[in-house]
Motif scaffolding. Sequence first.
Motif, PDB file in Angstrom:
ATOM      1  N   GLY A 146       0.796  -1.227   0.000  1.00  0.00           N
ATOM      2  CA  GLY A 146       0.000   0.000   0.000  1.00  0.00           C
ATOM      3  C   GLY A 146       0.825   1.273   0.000  1.00  0.00           C
ATOM      4  O   GLY A 146       0.289   2.361   0.155  1.00  0.00           O
ATOM      5  N   PHE A 147       2.114   1.147  -0.179  1.00  0.00           N
ATOM      6  CA  PHE A 147       3.004   2.313  -0.121  1.00  0.00           C
ATOM      7  C   PHE A 147       2.669   3.303  -1.235  1.00  0.00           C
ATOM      8  O   PHE A 147       2.406   2.908  -2.374  1.00  0.00           O
ATOM      9  N   ILE A 148       2.703   4.584  -0.900  1.00  0.00           N
ATOM     10  CA  ILE A 148       2.391   5.631  -1.870  1.00  0.00           C
ATOM     11  C   ILE A 148       3.676   6.324  -2.293  1.00  0.00           C
ATOM     12  O   ILE A 148       4.444   6.786  -1.456  1.00  0.00           O
ATOM     13  N   ARG A 153      13.026   8.976  -5.299  1.00  0.00           N
ATOM     14  CA  ARG A 153      12.884  10.173  -6.117  1.00  0.00           C
ATOM     15  C   ARG A 153      13.275  11.392  -5.277  1.00  0.00           C
ATOM     16  O   ARG A 153      12.969  11.453  -4.082  1.00  0.00           O
ATOM     17  N   LYS A 154      13.936  12.333  -5.912  1.00  0.00           N
ATOM     18  CA  LYS A 154      14.454  13.498  -5.180  1.00  0.00           C
ATOM     19  C   LYS A 154      13.349  14.370  -4.586  1.00  0.00           C
ATOM     20  O   LYS A 154      13.571  15.091  -3.629  1.00  0.00           O
ATOM     21  N   ASP A 155      12.146  14.308  -5.145  1.00  0.00           N
ATOM     22  CA  ASP A 155      11.044  15.125  -4.624  1.00  0.00           C
ATOM     23  C   ASP A 155      10.203  14.392  -3.578  1.00  0.00           C
ATOM     24  O   ASP A 155       9.204  14.916  -3.095  1.00  0.00           O
ATOM     25  N   PHE A 156      10.611  13.180  -3.207  1.00  0.00           N
ATOM     26  CA  PHE A 156       9.878  12.433  -2.181  1.00  0.00           C
ATOM     27  C   PHE A 156      10.261  12.992  -0.804  1.00  0.00           C
ATOM     28  O   PHE A 156      11.447  13.126  -0.505  1.00  0.00           O
ATOM     29  N   PRO A 157       9.269  13.340   0.045  1.00  0.00           N
ATOM     30  CA  PRO A 157       9.603  13.906   1.360  1.00  0.00           C
ATOM     31  C   PRO A 157      10.314  12.896   2.266  1.00  0.00           C
ATOM     32  O   PRO A 157       9.990  11.706   2.248  1.00  0.00           O
ATOM     33  N   LEU A 158      11.279  13.367   3.047  1.00  0.00           N
ATOM     34  CA  LEU A 158      12.042  12.485   3.932  1.00  0.00           C
ATOM     35  C   LEU A 158      11.153  11.743   4.917  1.00  0.00           C
ATOM     36  O   LEU A 158      11.419  10.610   5.277  1.00  0.00           O
ATOM     37  N   SER A 159      10.090  12.383   5.366  1.00  0.00           N
ATOM     38  CA  SER A 159       9.198  11.741   6.336  1.00  0.00           C
ATOM     39  C   SER A 159       8.168  10.836   5.666  1.00  0.00           C
ATOM     40  O   SER A 159       7.451  10.097   6.338  1.00  0.00           O
ATOM     41  N   VAL A 173      -3.186  -3.409  10.924  1.00  0.00           N
ATOM     42  CA  VAL A 173      -2.338  -2.245  10.664  1.00  0.00           C
ATOM     43  C   VAL A 173      -3.144  -1.218   9.881  1.00  0.00           C
ATOM     44  O   VAL A 173      -3.866  -1.561   8.949  1.00  0.00           O
ATOM     45  N   VAL A 174      -3.038   0.053  10.291  1.00  0.00           N
ATOM     46  CA  VAL A 174      -3.743   1.131   9.588  1.00  0.00           C
ATOM     47  C   VAL A 174      -2.737   2.182   9.141  1.00  0.00           C
ATOM     48  O   VAL A 174      -1.669   2.349   9.745  1.00  0.00           O
ATOM     49  N   TYR A 175      -3.089   2.888   8.090  1.00  0.00           N
ATOM     50  CA  TYR A 175      -2.283   3.989   7.586  1.00  0.00           C
ATOM     51  C   TYR A 175      -2.906   5.299   8.059  1.00  0.00           C
ATOM     52  O   TYR A 175      -4.126   5.432   8.091  1.00  0.00           O
ATOM     53  N   GLN A 176      -2.053   6.244   8.405  1.00  0.00           N
ATOM     54  CA  GLN A 176      -2.534   7.561   8.813  1.00  0.00           C
ATOM     55  C   GLN A 176      -1.526   8.611   8.363  1.00  0.00           C
ATOM     56  O   GLN A 176      -0.387   8.276   8.061  1.00  0.00           O
ATOM     57  N   PRO A 177      -1.947   9.879   8.292  1.00  0.00           N
ATOM     58  CA  PRO A 177      -1.002  10.924   7.875  1.00  0.00           C
ATOM     59  C   PRO A 177       0.219  10.976   8.798  1.00  0.00           C
ATOM     60  O   PRO A 177       0.133  10.633   9.983  1.00  0.00           O
ATOM     61  N   VAL A 178       1.322  11.390   8.259  1.00  0.00           N
ATOM     62  CA  VAL A 178       2.574  11.454   9.016  1.00  0.00           C
ATOM     63  C   VAL A 178       2.441  12.456  10.155  1.00  0.00           C
ATOM     64  O   VAL A 178       1.959  13.576   9.967  1.00  0.00           O
ATOM     65  N   SER A 179       2.858  12.032  11.357  1.00  0.00           N
ATOM     66  CA  SER A 179       2.768  12.916  12.523  1.00  0.00           C
ATOM     67  C   SER A 179       4.123  13.526  12.882  1.00  0.00           C
ATOM     68  O   SER A 179       4.219  14.274  13.838  1.00  0.00           O
ATOM     69  N   ILE A 180       5.156  13.219  12.122  1.00  0.00           N
ATOM     70  CA  ILE A 180       6.494  13.751  12.398  1.00  0.00           C
ATOM     71  C   ILE A 180       6.566  15.186  11.890  1.00  0.00           C
ATOM     72  O   ILE A 180       6.208  15.477  10.750  1.00  0.00           O
ATOM     73  N   GLU A 181       7.001  16.080  12.740  1.00  0.00           N
ATOM     74  CA  GLU A 181       7.176  17.465  12.318  1.00  0.00           C
ATOM     75  C   GLU A 181       8.606  17.641  11.830  1.00  0.00           C
ATOM     76  O   GLU A 181       9.550  17.177  12.469  1.00  0.00           O
TER      77      GLU A 181
END
Length: 200
Positions: A146-148, A153-159, A173-181
């Motif tokens: 399920g990875f998005i 890719r250089k434009d992929f965010p580190l988090s 297991v559930v997916y949720q928006p990244v909580s890392i600031e």
Amino acid sequence: MKSKLEILKENLDKAFGKKLESMRESLGQLTIVIAANNLLDLATQLRNDQTLGFEQLIDLCGIDYSRYRNGRYDGPRFAVVSHLLSISNNWRLRVRVFAPHDDMPILPSLIKIWNSVNWYEREAFDLYGIIFEGHPDLRRILTDYGFIGHPFRKDFPLSGYVEMQYDSEKKRVVYQPVSIESREITPRVIREDRYGGLKH
């Protein structure tokens, strides 16, 4: 007496001539650049021609040039580099091929020429989003089903875009928006004379 590298250069030039976009020597190894539409024909000849004799493909990797030379590069964004080995002639070769379209990078699969390329092409697809036309089983190999996105890719965010967490109520297991600031980490500069018991 000619070196093996000089003999290989001559053999490549004789076999392909102007079909090669470039040939460059670096760190004692040759790199040739081939157009995507010539890849299958030239790869077959690299394997079958006894003056070249590249029986094995030992590695393949994707490259994203979007931030190359601090963004001053204006060529195609995605490329694939294959590393070939000739056991009979005892030499190596790098083959670079650029995907013609940046928005949908598609290249022909080399799997019918060197079957060892199977998982390497799957890895380049998974991490860079490069599609290998003719690959019999092109699916993710390192990331979750399920990875998005494509993480190299250089434009992929580190988090990343989402994070996984086990939900005890749903028992899965559930997916949720990244909580890392995102934050900037400034290294600590040690200026103490006796730090760690060392005398300066």
